[in-house]
Design an enzyme around this catalytic site. Structure first.
Site, mmCIF file in Angstrom:
data_model
loop_
_atom_site.group_PDB
_atom_site.id
_atom_site.type_symbol
_atom_site.label_atom_id
_atom_site.label_comp_id
_atom_site.label_asym_id
_atom_site.label_seq_id
_atom_site.Cartn_x
_atom_site.Cartn_y
_atom_site.Cartn_z
ATOM 1 N N VAL A 43 3.560 -5.156 3.547
ATOM 2 C CA VAL A 43 2.523 -4.130 3.447
ATOM 3 C C VAL A 43 2.750 -3.020 4.465
ATOM 4 O O VAL A 43 3.330 -3.229 5.522
ATOM 5 C CB VAL A 43 1.092 -4.704 3.646
ATOM 6 C CG1 VAL A 43 0.827 -5.852 2.709
ATOM 7 C CG2 VAL A 43 0.844 -5.132 5.074
ATOM 8 N N CYS A 44 2.284 -1.821 4.104
ATOM 9 C CA CYS A 44 2.287 -0.706 5.048
ATOM 10 C C CYS A 44 1.046 0.120 4.753
ATOM 11 O O CYS A 44 0.152 -0.323 4.042
ATOM 12 C CB CYS A 44 3.559 0.118 4.916
ATOM 13 S SG CYS A 44 3.706 0.960 3.340
ATOM 14 N N ALA A 45 0.982 1.320 5.294
ATOM 15 C CA ALA A 45 -0.235 2.113 5.135
ATOM 16 C C ALA A 45 -0.449 2.522 3.679
ATOM 17 O O ALA A 45 -1.540 2.426 3.146
ATOM 18 C CB ALA A 45 -0.195 3.336 6.034
#
Lengths: 374, 86
Positions: A70-72
């Site tokens: 996951v990331c932003a």
């Protein structure tokens, strides 16, 4: 590599499946807020430390669990997932839309039936810890503490052939942007707000006041307002069908509301005490408390819903079991940090500023932080 | 503020602003200043975190009309590696 939606990710988290999350946001963002759940193991390595390669990760990621990157927003986790794929990891999952989508996803959970054939649903905003309510009877619905993603309620209503008639905010929110006005625009529902929280709002609304009951489905369900200040000066609780107590941000399952988000902690600490220890004390112990937030996944029940009997909370919730001095300290000293952009969020909810949808998502990033844990 | 090179990363989404910044920094000499223009809001926190972890100096950053600007001074790679991270 496979993209999964926030909905699919929420199902994994709530089903208690073991999951390994590689979070590639910067360390501050990760420290601030992440995907929480029951059997989740996290590793945080910012994507910008992985541009040259992912060799350093190979020994740190177990191969016997599902791996979610996951990331932003999505782009950086895709880059890292592709590299992991090349390094021999199979079926790497990537969160579609990233933490932004995670923050916005709403999961409807049925809480129970109402006496005259209707029912009440809790919409769990898993990523942000916000709870809103959909109360329906005889083809009509009332929505309480709506999130900004109003299509979730509209689609749900369409599926069940229900008309949304009312939308109520129990108080002026500081942690998320209310969907109240947007719902009114899209469905012609009446928007109700407590007048004491609405003194500065720049739009028309229907005052939500004690003694003026709301009705859903041609009077088949009664929704009673109880003035319960403390989180804000206008905070108003709702008793639905003499069975459910919607407490807004006054009382949660494991904690109580904070009185400082409008900058008046000292003044409102007494109101909060009075609401919790007198007004709520006089209510029926059998009422099912349905709050507007949860802080920890430990508050989610087996079906993912957040609820508790009022009588049980008077026994177990620390915030309801403090002497006056301890209480005053707990709600005015060493308070947790405020929610992200809370002042801009309040201004938006008053109609004083009108940020673009993109900006609204940025403002809402992070946990709700509306509670004080005793 | 003066710079030795300007990198236009406007309109690019994460991770590209940092990927390009890293590449541009590699091509500079120690002591040179790189100016980066970006529009992805996430770039702000990420660039300062990246500069810190790489040992580079983020000299200044501004925001005007939705454009974020950063001035990053390349630190001698050997010196950079010796900088304690925490």
């Amino acid at each position: 590599m496979k993209l999964i939606t926030a909905k699919e990710a929420a199902e994994k988290v709530l089903s208690k499946e073991p999951l390994f999350i590689l979070d590639v946001r910067n360390q501050d963002a990760f420290g601030d807020w992440k995907i929480e759940g029951f059997h989740i193991e996290h590793l945080n390595v910012p994507y910008f430390d992985l541009i040259e390669g992912v060799e350093e990760l190979v020994d740190k990621i177990p191969k016997d669990k599902d791996l979610l990157v996951v990331c932003a927003k999505q782009g950086s986790s895709e880059m890292v997932a592709e590299m992991l794929d090349e390094a021999g990891f199979e079926d790497v999952l990537v969160l579609q839309g990233g933490m932004r989508a995670w923050s916005e996803y709403l999961k409807p959970v049925k809480i129970g039936d109402l006496s005259n054939g209707g029912s009440i649903y809790q919409f769990v905003r898993v990523g942000k810890g916000c709870l809103s309510y959909f109360i329906e009877s005889d083809g009509e619905a009332l929505i309480v503490d709506s999130s900004r993603s109003v299509d979730s309620y509209i689609d749900f209503a369409k599926e069940k052939n229900i008309t949304i008639k009312h939308v109520v905010d129990t108080h002026l929110h500081a942690d998320h942007i209310s969907g109240g006005r947007l719902l009114r625009e899209k469905t012609e529902a009446v928007y109700h707000l407590p007048p004491k929280d609405a003194e500065e709002v720049q739009f028309s609304y229907e005052p939500l006041e004690e003694g003026k009951d709301l009705q859903v489905g041609g009077a088949t369900v009664r929704v009673q307002s109880v003035y319960s200040p403390g989180h804000t000066i206008g905070s108003t609780s709702l008793i639905v069908d003499d069975k459910y107590l919607l407490t807004g941000d006054i009382l949660f399952v494991e904690s109580i509301g904070r009185p400082d988000l409008a900058g008046k902690a000292g003044d409102w600490a007494d109101d909060l005490r009075n609401t919790l220890y007198n007004t709520y004390e006089r209510l029926n112990d059998e009422l099912i408390v349905l709050p507007a937030h949860f802080s920890n996944t430990s508050e989610l029940g087996d079906n993912g819903a957040v609820q508790a009997k009022l009588g049980d909370l008077f026994e177990k919730n620390d915030g309801l079991n403090m002497d006056e001095e301890t209480f005053r300290k707990a709600v005015s000293e060493n308070l947790p940090p405020q929610p992200n952009a809370y002042q801009e969020i309040r201004q938006t909810n008053m109609g004083k500023i009108n940020p673009e949808a993109n900006e609204q998502s940025e403002m809402e990033i992070g946990p709700n932080r509306c509670a004080i844990h005793g | 503020m003066n710079s030795d090179k300007v990198l236009d990363a406007k309109g690019l989404a994460c991770p590209m602003p940092i990927v390009k910044t890293k590449k541009a920094i590699n091509e500079l000499n120690a002591g040179d200043v790189l100016e980066v223009h970006a529009t992805d809001k996430g770039a702000k926190a990420d660039l300062s975190a990246w500069a810190k972890s790489g040992g580079h100096d983020l000299l200044q950053d501004t925001e005007e009309d939705g454009v974020l600007k950063f001035w990053i001074k390349k630190v001698n790679p050997e010196e950079g590696e010796l900088l304690p991270l925490f």
